[in-house]
Design a protein around this motif. Sequence first.
Motif, short mmCIF file in Angstrom:
data_model
loop_
_atom_site.label_atom_id
_atom_site.label_comp_id
_atom_site.label_asym_id
_atom_site.label_seq_id
_atom_site.Cartn_x
_atom_site.Cartn_y
_atom_site.Cartn_z
N GLU A 191 0.84 -1.21 0.00
CA GLU A 191 0.00 0.00 0.00
C GLU A 191 0.87 1.25 0.00
O GLU A 191 0.55 2.25 -0.65
N SER A 237 -7.14 -5.26 -0.35
CA SER A 237 -6.67 -4.16 0.51
C SER A 237 -5.77 -3.20 -0.25
O SER A 237 -5.82 -1.99 -0.06
N HIS A 274 -8.00 -0.04 7.18
CA HIS A 274 -8.90 -0.35 6.08
C HIS A 274 -10.36 -0.25 6.49
O HIS A 274 -11.25 -0.64 5.73
#
Lengths: 259, 259, 259
Positions: free
Chosen positions: B14, C49, C230
Motif C-alpha cells: 500500500e 486491501s 482499512h
Amino acid sequence: LLSDFGLKDPYMPEIKAAILTICPEARIVDISHSIEKFNVRMGAFVLASVAPYSPAGTVHVAVVDPGVGTERRALLVQTKRAFYTGPDNGLLMLAAQKGGIIHTYAITNSEFMLPTVSSTFHGRDVFAPAAAHLLSGVSPKQFGPEISDFEVPRFAKPTRQTGRLVGEVLHVDDFGNIITNISEEDLSKARMKTGKTLAVDMKNEHLKVNLCRTYGDAAPKSVLMLVDSHGFLELAVNQGNASRRFRVNAGDTVHVSLT
Amino acid sequence: LLSDFGLKDPYMPEIKAAILTICPEARIVDISHSIEKFNVRMGAFVLASVAPYSPAGTVHVAVVDPGVGTERRALLVQTKRAFYTGPDNGLLMLAAQKGGIIHTYAITNSEFMLPTVSSTFHGRDVFAPAAAHLLSGVSPKQFGPEISDFEVPRFAKPTRQTGRLVGEVLHVDDFGNIITNISEEDLSKARMKTGKTLAVDMKNEHLKVNLCRTYGDAAPKSVLMLVDSHGFLELAVNQGNASRRFRVNAGDTVHVSLT
Amino acid sequence: LLSDFGLKDPYMPEIKAAILTICPEARIVDISHSIEKFNVRMGAFVLASVAPYSPAGTVHVAVVDPGVGTERRALLVQTKRAFYTGPDNGLLMLAAQKGGIIHTYAITNSEFMLPTVSSTFHGRDVFAPAAAHLLSGVSPKQFGPEISDFEVPRFAKPTRQTGRLVGEVLHVDDFGNIITNISEEDLSKARMKTGKTLAVDMKNEHLKVNLCRTYGDAAPKSVLMLVDSHGFLELAVNQGNASRRFRVNAGDTVHVSLT
C-alpha cells in the motif's frame, strides 16, 4: 540478484544501492535471497531455473560465497544471452553452461570495484559494481584476464539400471514438492508415461504413485508424481506438503520403476 | 523503504502504491521489512548501514512506529546527500546524523498527505506521500515548520578500561554473526590487530579467538573474530551460526582484551 | 504481483522474467508472496486491501492456484481503474468487484501465452504473459471470450443480533493483530464509538476492551480494539501480539456488544 543473505539485514540493499549509484538506469529484479546459507548447489539450481526466462542482456549477480576474501576468484561470465558475476565456486556455472559460455573473466581490475574492498563482502564491493559497469557499457574484457579453469558444480546424473531409474533429490520447494534430477527424457526412455503407476523407493518409504499431468489430477491430500514446470520428475501431495510427509531432503537417493 | 511490516500483509505494497500514484517515475528499492517488530534501534542500525551506499538524492522512508497516531511527530530530514521521512522516535537519526543534517521539518501540511489519514498507518498516509511529493519536486520547507528538538536514538559507545574494551552487541545478522559496537579505530587504539588472539567475555562464555581478516581464514565451523564490512568487530563461526552457539542477543555486553 | 510461492524458489522470478521479456518497460511491484499456501481467501483479502491505492491502469497478477492445469479457467478482468489476471477461483474477485467490473474474459488465445504451457505453472506461462501483453497495448478482448459465470469468494458478512454484532476473523496480520469483518459502519449503527468499552467473546475468551483510536492509546502490552487502516474492527495488543495471546485464527467467530 540471488543470494543467501536473507531479508532482514542491510547486505542486499547495499548491493542494490551500489548498483544504482554506478548505473542509475539499472532495472533490478530479485531472484531469491532465501537460498540456504552457504548452499552453493541450491543457489546454482535456482539461478539455472530462472535464467532461461530472463530477457536477453540480463546481468545476473549471484552471491553464495563461503570463500569470500580467500584465494577464490571473482568471475564475470559471458554467455550467448546473458552475463553473470559472482564467486568462482560453481554457483554461476550450471546456469552459464546451459546458456552457452562464450568468455569467462577473472575480475581483477580495481577500477571497476568500490574504492574500498572489504574482505567479507565482495557482493557489494566487487560483483555488484562489475555488473553495474557492464550495464553502463564497459566491455567485458576490461574487467580482467580470461580464464578457463573455473569451478563447476557437481550435480549427479540419474542412472538407468535393469528396470529402474536411480536419481536424487535436487531441491525441495516451499510447497514441500520433492524435485528429482530425473528428466522428462529419462522417463520417456524408460517408458514411464503419464497415466502409469510408478514404484518409488526413498529412504524407508516404498510407494506406488500415479504419474499425473497436474496436482489437481489427484484427490486433495493424496500423493502423486508429475513432470514439473522445468521438466523434472517431482513427487508431490495435492494441496499438501510431500517433504514434511516423507522427510526427504536435497541429496537423498530416489529409485523409480514401472509397476 | 524500511519497516517492521513483514512480507505477508498489504501494508508495504500500500505504501508503494501510494508513492507510485503520486510520483509514477519513482524508483523503489526495499531495504528491509523484516526489522524486529517495534525495534527502533535495529531499524536505525540497518538504515544507517545502507544509507552511505545510496545514490545522492535518495529519499528514505522508514516505518518502525509504535507511537503512530499519538503525539509523536512525523519528520522530514534533509541531509547533505539524502532525505528521510518517518516517525520522530530516533529511527531516522542515526543515518541522518552520519550523513550531516541540514534541516529537520515536522510534516504538518495535509496538502501532501493522503486525503484520509488513518490513526494507525502513517507510513501509507503521511510518510510515503511526503516522500513522493518530494521526489516530484515539492520543496522540503513546504511540508511544515523546521524543528530541532527531535528524538535521537541512544546507542552505547564502547569504553576502554585497563587492558580491555567493553562494548555491546549492536546486531545479530541472519547468518548468526554477532556484530558489536567496537569499531576498527577502537581496536587499533587498543593495539588489537589482525593475527592476534583476543580474550572475549560474553555472558558465561570465556573465549580465546583469533582476529582474522575473513571467514575463510578459520577452519569450517570454528570461531573467529573479524572487522566486518561496516568497520565493526564481529564474532562469527565460519560457515556456522555464532548467535545460536553462544545465545547472545543485541544489547548484551562484550568484553575484549589481548591475551 | 501476489502469490503463495514464498521467497526461496525460482517461481516468482520466472514470472518477473517472463513479464520483462515481453514488456521491458513494465514496472513490477510485489504485493506479497507469503500468502498461506492454497489460501485463496487470504490472497483475496490482501489483494483487495492494496488495489484501491494502486495507480490507475495497474495490471494485477495474482496466483494462489490449487486447481492449476485442471478445468479451472484463466481470467482477465477489467475494472474501472485496473486489470486483473489469475485463476478463476475467486482470488481476483473481491478486489475486482470493489473496483467495479466492466468485462471478464477467459484467457484462451495461445498467441499471448508462452510457447510451451506447462500443466503446473500458469503464473509464468499464462497469467504473466497476458499481463505483459496487456501492458504492451493488446486489447483485452483479444485474449478470449467474455464470460460472466466466474467464481466469487465467499466472505461472511457480520450479522446484528439483539444488542450485539456477530462477525468473524478475516485476517491475522504479521503483528498478530486480529482483523474482523466488522466495519466502521457496522460499529456506528450499533452505537459502538471510540472511547466506549466493548465486551468481546471469541472461543473461550471473554474480554472487556476499550475501543481506542490508535495503539498508543493503550498501555504497552495491554489489549485494545480500534478501527484499522482499512476500516475494519481490529483486536490488538499495544506493542504485543494479540493472536499469540488469544490463539485466534482467520475464520473464528467474534461476538461484540456494548458493556
